[in-house]
Design a protein around this motif. Structure first.
Motif, short mmCIF file in Angstrom:
data_model
loop_
_atom_site.label_atom_id
_atom_site.label_comp_id
_atom_site.label_asym_id
_atom_site.label_seq_id
_atom_site.Cartn_x
_atom_site.Cartn_y
_atom_site.Cartn_z
N LEU A 185 -126.19 12.93 -50.59
CA LEU A 185 -125.00 13.40 -49.87
C LEU A 185 -124.91 12.81 -48.18
N LYS A 186 -126.24 12.50 -47.79
CA LYS A 186 -126.23 11.64 -46.57
C LYS A 186 -125.22 10.58 -46.44
N LEU A 187 -124.96 10.07 -47.50
CA LEU A 187 -124.06 8.69 -47.55
C LEU A 187 -122.45 8.98 -47.41
N ALA A 188 -122.16 10.42 -47.60
CA ALA A 188 -120.72 10.82 -47.85
C ALA A 188 -120.00 10.64 -46.37
N CYS A 189 -119.00 10.17 -46.60
CA CYS A 189 -117.96 9.79 -45.43
C CYS A 189 -116.93 10.76 -45.22
N ALA A 190 -117.35 12.03 -45.63
CA ALA A 190 -116.27 13.34 -45.50
C ALA A 190 -117.34 14.47 -45.29
N ASP A 191 -116.80 15.40 -44.80
CA ASP A 191 -117.37 16.75 -44.33
C ASP A 191 -118.03 17.60 -45.46
N THR A 192 -119.38 17.52 -45.55
CA THR A 192 -119.71 18.05 -46.79
C THR A 192 -120.51 19.43 -46.30
N SER A 193 -120.28 20.12 -45.46
CA SER A 193 -120.92 21.21 -44.94
C SER A 193 -120.71 22.44 -45.99
N LEU A 194 -119.53 22.63 -46.32
CA LEU A 194 -119.31 23.72 -47.01
C LEU A 194 -119.99 23.52 -48.41
N TYR A 195 -119.93 22.48 -49.26
CA TYR A 195 -120.76 22.01 -50.38
C TYR A 195 -122.17 22.13 -50.33
N GLU A 196 -122.54 21.67 -49.05
CA GLU A 196 -123.95 21.93 -48.70
C GLU A 196 -124.31 23.58 -48.65
N THR A 197 -123.60 24.20 -48.14
CA THR A 197 -123.68 25.61 -47.83
C THR A 197 -123.78 26.41 -49.36
N LEU A 198 -122.72 26.01 -50.21
CA LEU A 198 -122.57 26.26 -51.47
C LEU A 198 -123.96 26.04 -52.27
N MET A 199 -124.49 24.81 -52.11
CA MET A 199 -125.60 24.42 -52.80
C MET A 199 -126.97 25.01 -52.59
N TYR A 200 -126.96 25.41 -51.25
CA TYR A 200 -127.91 26.27 -50.67
C TYR A 200 -128.22 27.57 -51.26
N LEU A 201 -126.90 28.27 -51.22
CA LEU A 201 -126.61 29.50 -51.97
C LEU A 201 -127.10 29.51 -53.52
N CYS A 202 -126.66 28.36 -53.99
CA CYS A 202 -126.90 28.36 -55.60
C CYS A 202 -128.53 28.11 -55.68
N CYS A 203 -129.28 27.38 -54.86
CA CYS A 203 -130.72 27.14 -54.75
C CYS A 203 -131.26 28.38 -54.75
N VAL A 204 -130.88 29.08 -53.45
CA VAL A 204 -131.61 30.22 -53.24
C VAL A 204 -131.41 31.22 -54.29
N LEU A 205 -130.36 31.24 -54.93
CA LEU A 205 -129.82 32.33 -56.23
C LEU A 205 -130.57 32.06 -57.37
N MET A 206 -130.91 30.50 -57.54
CA MET A 206 -131.63 30.20 -58.76
C MET A 206 -133.31 30.49 -58.34
N LEU A 207 -133.60 30.52 -57.32
CA LEU A 207 -135.10 30.79 -56.88
C LEU A 207 -135.30 32.50 -56.81
N LEU A 208 -134.29 33.01 -56.37
CA LEU A 208 -134.14 34.56 -56.15
C LEU A 208 -134.55 35.17 -57.58
N ILE A 209 -133.90 34.68 -58.31
CA ILE A 209 -133.82 35.39 -59.81
C ILE A 209 -135.23 35.35 -60.36
N PRO A 210 -135.64 34.23 -60.63
CA PRO A 210 -137.04 34.00 -61.32
C PRO A 210 -138.26 34.68 -60.40
N ILE A 211 -138.05 34.50 -59.05
CA ILE A 211 -139.19 34.83 -58.21
C ILE A 211 -139.08 36.53 -58.25
N SER A 212 -138.01 37.04 -58.23
CA SER A 212 -137.85 38.70 -58.53
C SER A 212 -138.55 38.94 -59.67
N ILE A 213 -138.15 38.17 -60.81
CA ILE A 213 -139.16 38.59 -62.09
C ILE A 213 -140.59 38.38 -61.85
N ILE A 214 -141.08 37.26 -61.55
CA ILE A 214 -142.27 36.96 -61.08
C ILE A 214 -142.97 38.08 -60.49
#
Length: 319
Positions: A185-214
């Motif tokens: 994404l560092k090579l993108a020539c467009a604003d990727t802030s929205l996508y990076e935020t969505l990716m961040y939320l997705c990764c947090v969610l994917m970590l939060l679910i199993p960490i809660s179970i653990i």
């Protein structure tokens, strides 16, 4: 000839680990050795669990799924890295880059969920041992494994198309040894802030679910172990859980740094070092941690060696 003239506009260039020419041979040998050990250990673990009837339990079934994921995970990035280290051409096509992103996102995501489900398995075994055969029957094990793979593939199908549809222009040099999403994404020539935020939320969610179970599973396990009167029972429970907690700490810690920690804490060198650890070293450590501290696995390995040894075959022929 410049890199830009050698490659098409749809190709990326992987800069790799950027080690000195003098150290390339040593680094190549170390990575190749780790790769061979990782693949061998995970394949052996998977085969042992399949062929030894004493390992036909829910815990080892889930462990075999972890070994399959680790095998795919290490094979997604390391072979390309090794080829690039001995080649002057370090290009990767746009399609190959997308495939690499999909495979590592899927396997890593699947491993997130599987580690959480393995904690649930330990909770049922220790806190509800009488109901364990019912709660963790074969159908449930297959559903849990399918759920882990589905969750991981959902991550791959979600992140890959968005990443590859971002417009890229100018330099196509990825300062990494594989197509990891933040580096691409560092090579993108467009604003990727929205996508990076969505990716961040997705990764947090994917970590939060199993960490809660653990966290919930091990909190209940600790309460149960605290009430145990048998010192042997406590020791067995801690031995069973310590291997899983070790694997969880290593894998989740590296992933948390890469995808959750703010960018201000990152440098390209640190990113590559952490990525090398969880994509190369971790798949080797997982089967070793589980096998070296597990009497059942070591016993199964000894039985296989005994069955395949020449002396054993001669004794069998005489009988």
């Amino acid at each position: 000839m410049s890199t830009g003239n050698r490659t098409s506009t749809s190709d990326f260039v992987l800069l790799g680990l950027l080690v000195s020419a003098e150290a390339t041979g040593i680094v190549f040998t170390v990575i190749f050795a780790i790769f061979v050990v990782a693949v061998t250990a995970n394949v052996v673990m998977t085969v042992l669990i399949q062929v030894d009837s004493r390992l036909h339990t829910p815990m080892y079934f889930l462990l075999s799924q972890l070994s399959i994921m680790d095998t795919l995970f290490v094979c997604t990035t390391v072979p390309k890295l090794l080829v690039d280290m001995v080649s002057t051409e370090r290009t990767i096509s746009f399609v190959a880059c997308g495939i690499q992103i999909f495979l590592y996102s899927t396997t890593a995501g699947s491993e997130f969920f599987l580690l959480g489900l393995m904690a649930y398995d330990r909770y049922v075994a220790i806190c509800n041992p009488l109901r364990y055969p019912v709660l963790m029957n074969r159908k449930m094990c297959l559903l849990l494994a399918a759920g882990a793979w589905f969750g991981g593939s959902l991550d791959g199908f979600l992140l890959t198309p968005i990443t590859m549809n971002v417009p890229y222009c100018g330099s196509h040099q990825i300062n990494h040894f594989f197509c990891e999403i933040p580096a691409v994404l560092k090579l993108a020539c467009a604003d990727t802030s929205l996508y990076e935020t969505l990716m961040y939320l997705c990764c947090v969610l994917m970590l939060l679910i199993p960490i809660s179970i653990i966290s919930t599973s091990y909190a209940l396990i600790l309460l149960t172990v605290h009430r145990m009167r048998s010192a042997e029972g406590r020791k067995k429970a801690f031995t069973t859980c310590s291997s899983h907690l070790t694997v969880v700490s290593i894998f989740y810690g590296a992933t948390f740094y890469t995808y959750v920690l703010p960018l201000s804490f990152h440098t390209p060198e640190q990113d590559k070092a952490v990525s090398a650890f969880y994509t190369i070293v971790t798949p080797m450590l997982n089967p070793l941690i589980y096998s070296l501290r597990n009497r059942d696995v070591l016993g199964a390995l000894e039985r296989v060696f005994a069955h395949c040894s020449p002396a054993q075959k001669v004794a069998a022929d005489k009988a």
